[in-house]
Design a protein around this motif. Structure first.
Motif, short mmCIF file in Angstrom:
data_model
loop_
_atom_site.label_atom_id
_atom_site.label_comp_id
_atom_site.label_asym_id
_atom_site.label_seq_id
_atom_site.Cartn_x
_atom_site.Cartn_y
_atom_site.Cartn_z
N ASP A 52 -4.40 5.14 12.89
CA ASP A 52 -5.21 4.91 11.70
C ASP A 52 -5.08 6.05 10.69
O ASP A 52 -5.46 5.90 9.53
CB ASP A 52 -6.69 4.69 12.06
CG ASP A 52 -7.21 5.67 13.08
OD1 ASP A 52 -6.42 6.15 13.90
OD2 ASP A 52 -8.42 5.95 13.08
N VAL A 53 -4.50 7.18 11.11
CA VAL A 53 -4.23 8.28 10.20
C VAL A 53 -2.82 8.18 9.64
O VAL A 53 -2.58 8.43 8.45
CB VAL A 53 -4.41 9.63 10.92
CG1 VAL A 53 -3.96 10.79 10.04
CG2 VAL A 53 -5.87 9.82 11.32
N ASP A 65 -1.79 -1.19 4.53
CA ASP A 65 -1.31 -2.56 4.71
C ASP A 65 -0.21 -2.67 5.77
O ASP A 65 0.47 -3.69 5.85
CB ASP A 65 -0.79 -3.10 3.38
CG ASP A 65 0.32 -2.21 2.79
OD1 ASP A 65 0.56 -1.12 3.34
OD2 ASP A 65 0.93 -2.62 1.78
N ALA A 66 -0.05 -1.66 6.60
CA ALA A 66 1.00 -1.70 7.62
C ALA A 66 0.72 -2.80 8.64
O ALA A 66 -0.40 -2.92 9.14
CB ALA A 66 1.10 -0.35 8.33
N PRO A 67 1.73 -3.64 8.97
CA PRO A 67 1.50 -4.74 9.92
C PRO A 67 1.13 -4.26 11.32
O PRO A 67 0.47 -4.99 12.07
CB PRO A 67 2.85 -5.48 9.92
CG PRO A 67 3.84 -4.49 9.43
CD PRO A 67 3.11 -3.62 8.45
N GLU A 68 1.52 -3.03 11.67
CA GLU A 68 1.20 -2.51 13.01
C GLU A 68 -0.30 -2.35 13.22
O GLU A 68 -0.76 -2.29 14.37
CB GLU A 68 1.88 -1.16 13.24
CG GLU A 68 3.40 -1.19 13.26
CD GLU A 68 4.00 -1.00 11.89
OE1 GLU A 68 5.22 -0.79 11.80
OE2 GLU A 68 3.24 -1.05 10.88
#
Length: 217
Positions: A27-28, A33-36
């Motif tokens: 989360d850092v 918007d990253a799909p991961e």
């Protein structure tokens, strides 16, 4: 190399002809918007601690994340909850002790584990959205049970905020990040496997690391 920091939440190392590798909190390190993030959220909801591995062709240049990182892997760790933890927490709850769970981990992960222990977690709080001083944390620590991504300074401020509200505060911990808060608590309890600095700051050390000793104490 860049060592791990509880403030940064990541570490890194560069290797000859192998680029730079980063390991830390998803989360850092991930873009909004990253799909991961979907996989990370799902794993955290199951109580998993999740680390992200990223690679960059750019050599390390101090404690800054370069923009050309690519995600390579998610590493998941499962917490082994102490078998006596739920009964011990139930004992204190029956005695009128108000329980707070504060952790540097993702707040969803912490909430899932706390639920497994029988706590009413309510709305878990991401402490990065809060301030650092006791007055910034007073309302949140009074009204919520579970806090994630808590910095060492925030842990100390939470203790002071509760004390300012008239509470007698006991805290348990084992990491160096807990030492300041343990020192300020009315009763600081360190686990037997705690860092030396943490044990030095505590008033009580559980030599065998068994949380179930607390009711007799």
């Amino acid at each position: 190399s860049v060592p791990f920091s509880s403030a940064r939440k990541w570490s890194a190392a560069s290797f000859a002809e192998r680029g730079s590798w980063y390991l830390g909190a998803p989360d850092v390190m991930l873009d909004t918007d990253a799909p991961e993030r979907r996989d990370v959220t799902a794993l955290a909801a199951q109580g998993r601690r999740v680390l992200l591995v990223q690679w960059s062709p750019t050599p390390l240049d101090g404690p800054e994340l370069p923009s050309d990182r690519t995600s390579e892997a998610l590493v998941t760790l499962a917490e082994k909850v102490r078998p006596d933890a739920a009964d011990t927490l139930r004992f204190f709850r029956d005695q009128g002790v108000s329980i707070r769970v504060i952790s540097g981990d993702n707040h969803s992960t912490v909430a899932a584990i706390a639920t497994e222990l029988g706590l009413d977690v309510g709305d878990p709080v991401d402490a990065r959205k809060l301030g650092e001083e006791p007055e910034d944390l007073a309302d949140a620590v009074a009204d919520h049970t579970v806090f994630g991504r808590v910095s060492p300074h925030q842990k100390r401020s939470m203790v002071r905020a509760l004390q300012s509200q008239g509470h007698v505060v006991a805290m348990t911990g084992d990491g160096v990040n807990d030492a300041m808060a343990l020192k300020d608590a009315d009763i600081g309890v360190a686990m037997g496997n705690a860092a030396p600095a943490t044990k030095a700051a505590a008033q009580l050390v559980l030599l065998d690391g068994e949380f179930s000793r607390m009711p007799k104490v």
